[in-house]
Design an enzyme around this catalytic site. Structure first.
Site, PDB file in Angstrom:
ATOM      1  N   CYS A  80      -4.996  -4.549  11.921  1.00 60.26           N
ATOM      2  CA  CYS A  80      -6.091  -5.239  11.232  1.00 60.26           C
ATOM      3  C   CYS A  80      -6.863  -6.173  12.148  1.00 60.26           C
ATOM      4  CB  CYS A  80      -5.546  -6.026  10.039  1.00 60.26           C
ATOM      5  SG  CYS A  80      -4.739  -4.996   8.785  1.00 60.26           S
ATOM      6  N   CYS A  91       1.123  -4.077   5.106  1.00 61.34           N
ATOM      7  CA  CYS A  91       1.726  -3.006   4.302  1.00 61.34           C
ATOM      8  C   CYS A  91       1.296  -1.665   4.885  1.00 61.34           C
ATOM      9  CB  CYS A  91       1.297  -3.121   2.840  1.00 61.34           C
ATOM     10  SG  CYS A  91       1.958  -1.808   1.788  1.00 61.34           S
ATOM     11  N   CYS A  94      -0.429   0.555   1.967  1.00 58.78           N
ATOM     12  CA  CYS A  94      -1.792   0.145   1.616  1.00 58.78           C
ATOM     13  C   CYS A  94      -2.699   0.050   2.840  1.00 58.78           C
ATOM     14  CB  CYS A  94      -1.765  -1.202   0.894  1.00 58.78           C
ATOM     15  SG  CYS A  94      -0.863  -1.192  -0.676  1.00 58.78           S
ATOM     16  N   CYS A 105       5.550  -1.880  -4.527  1.00 59.44           N
ATOM     17  CA  CYS A 105       6.295  -1.412  -5.701  1.00 59.44           C
ATOM     18  C   CYS A 105       5.832  -0.011  -6.102  1.00 59.44           C
ATOM     19  CB  CYS A 105       6.100  -2.382  -6.862  1.00 59.44           C
ATOM     20  SG  CYS A 105       6.991  -1.907  -8.360  1.00 59.44           S
ATOM     21  N   CYS A 111       0.765  -3.028  -4.064  1.00 51.88           N
ATOM     22  CA  CYS A 111       1.471  -4.008  -3.265  1.00 51.88           C
ATOM     23  C   CYS A 111       1.597  -5.293  -4.067  1.00 51.88           C
ATOM     24  CB  CYS A 111       0.695  -4.268  -1.975  1.00 51.88           C
ATOM     25  SG  CYS A 111       1.761  -4.400  -0.534  1.00 51.88           S
TER      26      CYS A 111
END
Length: 284
Positions: A80, A91, A94, A105, A111
């Protein structure tokens, strides 16, 4: 009529919290944590590690960032291209950095982090009550089936199926909800429970623990009337969290003590001191 009213109230709260857990997108770090175009170009073109350390150190000096990597370096996400705020993690599913990430989850295909952790807890709580209510209302018919008073063959199947499913989910949800209640009481995320956050003076599993009441308020807010409703009321913006070390430094009585305990918290020994230089560790 009373059974139907309670049933529909629990059902509405269950669906509402599930909906909020799914469609509340995880909050990503603000723009000030991202590298500028000039810093990014200078960082990527620089081959000397000491200069790269200096670039990250200059960026971190302007930000409220207090946690470090295991070797004392600035927490930097190479994917990122940003300095990670405290309690923020990347994550891989994601493909974004999530503020106060707890876990990804599969139940809600989302997330769980700062933006929807309260909704996730309420979803577990209302799911638990929903299963308990179904099991309690079906149990009397199970007794009739057991004593032979229930003669309808289809009713037998429905009663056994409902009771089995409700009890099975109730037991599994009870352990999961109890574990997250323990995490909230200690102000930890699931990731922090497995790997203690590292501060400038070493790892500390209770670094964000402010006491039971303040820990609850960080997740549910100060307005108690909103605690049981899936309405956003968590404190802060997810970029900065009060820390016990800062609270001790502001209180001369606590700062002078060699060991500090709150609500029966056992501390871990700190590291030998702040690292002399900032090492870079790319985290994914």
């Amino acid at each position: 009529v009373a059974y139907l009213i309670i049933f529909h109230i629990l059902f509405v709260l269950f669906v509402w919290t599930y909906w909020k857990s799914i469609f509340t997108l995880p909050v990503q770090p603000g723009k000030k944590y991202h590298m500028s175009y000039a810093d990014k170009e200078r960082y990527e073109n620089e081959e000397r590690p000491e200069v790269q350390r200096q670039i990250l150190a200059e960026m971190a000096r302007k930000l409220p960032v207090y946690t470090r990597t295991g070797n004392g370096g600035v927490r930097f996400c190479d994917r990122c291209q940003l300095i990670k705020p405290d309690r923020c993690h990347h994550c891989s599913i994601c493909a974004v950095c999530v503020l106060k990430m707890d876990h990804h989850c599969p139940w809600v295909n989302n997330c769980i982090g700062f933006s929807n952790y309260k909704f996730f807890l309420l979803f577990l709580a209302y799911s638990l009550l929903y299963c308990l209510y179904i099991a309690a209302t079906v149990f009397k018919y199970f007794i009739k089936y057991w004593t032979g008073e229930l003669t309808n063959g289809r009713s037998k199947f429905h009663v056994l199926f409902l009771l089995f499913v409700a009890v099975m989910f109730f037991v599994s949800l009870m352990f999961l909800f109890g574990y997250h209640c323990w995490l909230v009481s200690r102000n930890r995320s699931t990731l922090e429970a497995f790997s203690a956050p590292v501060f400038q003076n070493g790892p500390d599993k209770n670094g964000f623990n402010l006491g039971f009441v303040k820990n609850l308020q960080q997740v549910f807010g100060e307005e108690k009337k909103l605690w049981l409703l899936p309405i956003a009321s968590s404190q802060g913006d997810g970029h900065f969290f009060p820390m016990r070390a800062l609270c001790e430094a502001q209180n001369p009585l606590l700062a002078s003590e060699e060991q500090w305990e709150d609500d029966g918290i056992d501390e871990e020994p700190h590291g030998s001191g702040e690292a002399s230089s900032l090492a870079i560790e790319r985290e994914t």
